[in-house]
Design an enzyme around this catalytic site. Structure first.
Site, PDB file in Angstrom:
ATOM      1  N   SER A 156       0.784  -1.113  -0.070  1.00  6.75           N
ATOM      2  CA  SER A 156      -0.078   0.213  -0.108  1.00  6.75           C
ATOM      3  C   SER A 156       0.735   1.245  -0.056  1.00  6.75           C
ATOM      4  CB  SER A 156      -0.909  -0.025   1.151  1.00  6.75           C
ATOM      5  OG  SER A 156      -1.601   1.274   1.429  1.00  6.75           O
ATOM      6  N   TYR A 169      -2.250  -1.379  10.399  1.00  4.07           N
ATOM      7  CA  TYR A 169      -2.358  -1.460   8.899  1.00  4.07           C
ATOM      8  C   TYR A 169      -0.936  -0.908   8.385  1.00  4.07           C
ATOM      9  CZ  TYR A 169      -4.081  -1.351   3.962  1.00  4.07           C
ATOM     10  OH  TYR A 169      -4.536  -1.023   2.709  1.00  4.07           O
TER      11      TYR A 169
HETATM   12  P1  NAD Z   1     -11.480  -6.220  -0.150  1.00  3.71           P
HETATM   13  O1  NAD Z   1     -12.285  -6.256   1.209  1.00  3.71           O
HETATM   14  O2  NAD Z   1     -12.369  -5.830  -1.317  1.00  3.71           O
HETATM   15  O3  NAD Z   1     -10.857  -7.539  -0.308  1.00  3.71           O
HETATM   16  C1  NAD Z   1     -10.111  -8.266   0.684  1.00  3.71           C
HETATM   17  C2  NAD Z   1      -9.905  -9.929   0.315  1.00  3.71           C
HETATM   18  O4  NAD Z   1      -9.235 -10.580   1.472  1.00  3.71           O
HETATM   19  C3  NAD Z   1     -11.159 -10.545   0.097  1.00  3.71           C
HETATM   20  O5  NAD Z   1     -11.276 -11.500  -1.032  1.00  3.71           O
HETATM   21  C4  NAD Z   1     -11.331 -11.150   1.553  1.00  3.71           C
HETATM   22  O6  NAD Z   1     -12.455 -12.220   1.398  1.00  3.71           O
HETATM   23  C5  NAD Z   1     -10.181 -11.604   1.704  1.00  3.71           C
HETATM   24  N1  NAD Z   1      -9.780 -11.829   3.160  1.00  3.71           N
HETATM   25  C6  NAD Z   1     -10.078 -11.159   4.351  1.00  3.71           C
HETATM   26  N2  NAD Z   1      -9.635 -11.764   5.204  1.00  3.71           N
HETATM   27  C7  NAD Z   1      -9.221 -13.106   4.992  1.00  3.71           C
HETATM   28  C8  NAD Z   1      -8.928 -14.307   5.549  1.00  3.71           C
HETATM   29  N3  NAD Z   1      -8.821 -14.289   6.788  1.00  3.71           N
HETATM   30  N4  NAD Z   1      -8.681 -15.170   4.908  1.00  3.71           N
HETATM   31  C9  NAD Z   1      -8.689 -15.294   3.448  1.00  3.71           C
HETATM   32  N5  NAD Z   1      -9.041 -14.080   2.672  1.00  3.71           N
HETATM   33  C10 NAD Z   1      -9.281 -13.176   3.349  1.00  3.71           C
HETATM   34  O7  NAD Z   1     -10.342  -5.361   0.055  1.00  3.71           O
HETATM   35  P2  NAD Z   1      -9.148  -4.656  -1.190  1.00  3.71           P
HETATM   36  O8  NAD Z   1      -9.510  -3.087  -1.159  1.00  3.71           O
HETATM   37  O9  NAD Z   1      -9.313  -5.113  -2.584  1.00  3.71           O
HETATM   38  O10 NAD Z   1      -7.896  -4.940  -0.526  1.00  3.71           O
HETATM   39  C11 NAD Z   1      -7.023  -5.733  -1.102  1.00  3.71           C
HETATM   40  C12 NAD Z   1      -5.606  -5.595  -0.535  1.00  3.71           C
HETATM   41  O11 NAD Z   1      -5.126  -4.481  -1.228  1.00  3.71           O
HETATM   42  C13 NAD Z   1      -5.335  -5.647   0.797  1.00  3.71           C
HETATM   43  O12 NAD Z   1      -4.174  -6.055   1.344  1.00  3.71           O
HETATM   44  C14 NAD Z   1      -5.277  -4.020   0.953  1.00  3.71           C
HETATM   45  O13 NAD Z   1      -4.656  -3.914   2.302  1.00  3.71           O
HETATM   46  C15 NAD Z   1      -4.726  -3.529  -0.273  1.00  3.71           C
HETATM   47  N6  NAD Z   1      -4.894  -2.256  -0.623  1.00  3.71           N
HETATM   48  C16 NAD Z   1      -6.006  -1.693  -0.713  1.00  3.71           C
HETATM   49  C17 NAD Z   1      -6.256  -0.514  -1.100  1.00  3.71           C
HETATM   50  C18 NAD Z   1      -7.491   0.209  -1.438  1.00  3.71           C
HETATM   51  O14 NAD Z   1      -7.545   1.430  -1.178  1.00  3.71           O
HETATM   52  N7  NAD Z   1      -8.632  -0.565  -1.564  1.00  3.71           N
HETATM   53  C19 NAD Z   1      -5.094   0.378  -1.099  1.00  3.71           C
HETATM   54  C20 NAD Z   1      -3.977   0.122  -0.844  1.00  3.71           C
HETATM   55  C21 NAD Z   1      -3.703  -1.395  -0.419  1.00  3.71           C
END
Ligand code: NAD
Length: 274
Positions: A156, A169
């Site tokens: 991130s 985080y």
């Molecule tokens: P999201 O909530 O849409 O997806 C998260 C995914 O992780 C889902 O498929 C969920 O089922 C899975 N997950 C959660 N707990 C779990 C567990 N215990 N076992 C297995 N799977 C599990 O979130 P997102 O925004 O798509 O985030 C995905 C990644 O990207 C994360 O690591 C997040 O930190 C990172 N990220 C997101 C953003 C953003 O702005 N959305 C920015 C930077 C980084």
């Protein structure tokens, strides 16, 4: 003249044909976008994540049909090392190989440090950081055996800079950037690369879950939260897209990116240029 309508990418765009890719947390958001991008480039996909079985089955079938690849699913819980070990073992047993590992599963919790729930700290460190240690250590022997591997950690912008109220985080994301560097150094001579992608805000359920809370906390509208809170640090003033993160993941997975390892690449509209 009849112009043929292409339903699948051309052979030349299938740079990952015959590769097997596992994407943790790919039932939603960025992970699902990455899985679709890898499948569009010809890779067989192992999905993972939480969700309703029938809905996940539908997504799996859709990816297989749309891109002409194999798509399977592991329900492994990223909180549990034993479950992670079973997922990696089953992937290698069924597909015979694991070429691309994307550590993407992650959760968020926002609270001041002195009020941060201890169980949320533990959960975030376990899912966002320790799960990547386990998948990586377990995938490396098969990658070494094949002389090829791509490990991509979805960190991130918060792996490069801090923000208030996100202690767990930011700590986990800085940690995964460190894990990326060590993995890259230990595998550099073995045809394996490891890189981190550092997205700024991408509109997904993880971000949606923060909007109403922030609106209530600041006494402002959702639109104001998006513009003045979430995107305050993002100079291009728009969300990054799952397609943009997916395209970078495909490139880092390709042969062309063989000399890129140990880096943390921002996809953040300029946030970390401040
Ligand atoms: P999201 O909530 O849409 O997806 C998260 C995914 O992780 C889902 O498929 C969920 O089922 C899975 N997950 C959660 N707990 C779990 C567990 N215990 N076992 C297995 N799977 C599990 O979130 P997102 O925004 O798509 O985030 C995905 C990644 O990207 C994360 O690591 C997040 O930190 C990172 N990220 C997101 C953003 C953003 O702005 N959305 C920015 C930077 C980084």
């Amino acid at each position: 003249m009849n112009v043929p309508v292409k339903t699948q990418p051309s052979a030349s765009s299938r740079v990952l044909a015959s590769k097997v890719a596992l994407v943790t947390g790919s039932t939603s958001g960025i992970g699902l976008g990455i899985a679709r991008a890898l499948a569009a480039s010809g890779a067989d996909i192992v999905l993972n994540g939480l969700g309703v079985a029938s809905e996940i089955g539908r997504v799996r079938e859709q990816i297989a049909a749309e891109f002409g690849v194999k798509a399977s699913y592991s329900p492994a819980d990223m909180m549990k090392p034993k479950s992670i070990a079973e997922m990696i073992a089953a992937t290698i047993a069924q597909a015979g190989r694991l070429d691309i590992l994307v550590n993407n599963a992650g959760i968020q919790h926002v609270a001041p440090l002195d009020q941060f729930p201890v169980e949320k700290w533990d959960q975030i460190l376990t899912i966002n950081l320790s799960s990547a240690f386990h998948t990586t250590r377990l995938a490396l022997p098969a990658m070494r055996q094949n002389g090829f591997g791509r490990i991509i950690n979805i960190a991130s912008a918060h792996g490069l800079v801090g923000s208030p109220f996100k202690a767990a985080y930011v700590t986990a994301k800085h940690g995964i950037v460190g894990l990326t560097k060590v993995t890259a150094l230990e595998t550099a001579e073995q045809g394996i690369t490891c890189n981190a992608i550092c997205p700024g805000y991408v509109y997904t359920p993880l971000v949606e879950a923060q909007i109403d809370g922030q609106a209530a906390a600041h006494g402002i509208s959702r639109d104001q939260v998006i513009r003045d809170v979430l995107l305050a640090q993002q100079p291009n003033k728009r969300f990054a897209t799952v397609e943009e993160v997916g395209a970078l993941t495909v490139f880092l997975s390709s042969e062309a990116a063989g000399s890129i390892t140990g880096v943390a690449l921002p996809v953040d509209g300029g946030w970390t240029a401040h």
